[in-house]
Design an enzyme around this catalytic site. Structure first.
Site, short mmCIF file in Angstrom:
data_model
loop_
_atom_site.label_atom_id
_atom_site.label_comp_id
_atom_site.label_asym_id
_atom_site.label_seq_id
_atom_site.Cartn_x
_atom_site.Cartn_y
_atom_site.Cartn_z
N CYS A 1 -6.47 1.27 -7.41
CA CYS A 1 -6.41 0.49 -8.64
C CYS A 1 -7.49 -0.58 -8.59
O CYS A 1 -7.49 -1.40 -7.67
CB CYS A 1 -5.03 -0.17 -8.78
SG CYS A 1 -3.65 1.01 -8.72
N HIS B 1 -3.02 -3.33 8.05
CA HIS B 1 -4.08 -3.65 7.08
C HIS B 1 -4.73 -2.35 6.63
O HIS B 1 -5.05 -1.49 7.43
CB HIS B 1 -5.12 -4.56 7.73
CG HIS B 1 -6.35 -4.76 6.91
ND1 HIS B 1 -6.37 -5.55 5.78
CD2 HIS B 1 -7.60 -4.24 7.04
CE1 HIS B 1 -7.60 -5.52 5.26
NE2 HIS B 1 -8.36 -4.74 6.01
N LYS C 1 -5.43 -9.11 -8.20
CA LYS C 1 -6.14 -8.59 -7.03
C LYS C 1 -7.23 -7.63 -7.52
O LYS C 1 -6.99 -6.81 -8.41
CB LYS C 1 -5.17 -7.88 -6.09
CG LYS C 1 -5.80 -7.45 -4.79
CD LYS C 1 -4.80 -6.90 -3.80
CE LYS C 1 -5.51 -6.51 -2.51
NZ LYS C 1 -4.61 -5.82 -1.59
N HIS D 1 0.77 -1.25 0.00
CA HIS D 1 0.00 0.00 0.00
C HIS D 1 0.79 1.30 0.00
O HIS D 1 0.18 2.36 -0.06
CB HIS D 1 -0.95 0.02 1.20
CG HIS D 1 -1.92 -1.10 1.19
ND1 HIS D 1 -2.94 -1.21 0.26
CD2 HIS D 1 -2.04 -2.20 1.98
CE1 HIS D 1 -3.64 -2.30 0.50
NE2 HIS D 1 -3.11 -2.93 1.53
#
Length: 144
Positions: free
Chosen positions: A102, A135, A62, A35
């Site tokens: 994305c 996360h 993904k 990230h």
């Protein structure tokens, strides 16, 4: 009963603590790999396709991934003073971050993967463990 059992407990504590810190650090590094991109070169569809492949997020493709553009310490600070509780171990940033999201365009989940980029400034929600981001949960657009 002497000092033997106490010494054993102390030594076990010394061994377990570094393992926990190492585990936290590896989860934080994995978060950054997925990230974080401090200085993006373009923020268009090609950027997404290049970064998703470079970061190992295309086997299978993904569905969605967000890259946060900024200083690592500012992202870490969401787990402290630059964030507010957002339920459970989640925290929402008090200030917006420049991000690129994305999204997989559809079709096969096998490479080559095609992505659509959406760039903007957003408040981000992350999960924290032991003061480190582990996360990415979501982001919110800032409306003008």
């Amino acid at each position: 009963m002497g000092l033997g059992p106490l010494l054993l407990v102390f030594l076990l504590g010394l061994c377990v603590t570094p393992l926990t810190l190492t585990q936290d650090d590896s989860r934080f590094k994995a978060f950054l790999t997925k990230h974080h991109d401090a200085s993006p070169k373009g923020r268009n569809d090609r950027y997404c396709e290049r970064m998703m492949k470079r970061r190992g997020l295309t086997s299978p493709c993904k569905d969605t991934n967000t890259f946060i553009h900024g200083i690592k310490d500012h992202i870490k600070a969401i787990c402290g003073d630059n964030g507010n509780p957002h339920g459970g171990n989640l925290r929402i940033s008090t200030s917006p971050f420049q991000v690129t999201t994305c999204k997989h365009r559809g079709g096969s989940s096998r490479p080559p993967c095609r992505y659509r980029a959406t760039a903007g400034f957003r408040h981000i929600v992350i999960a924290c463990e032991n003061g480190l981001p582990v996360h990415f949960d979501e982001s919110f657009f800032i409306r003008s």
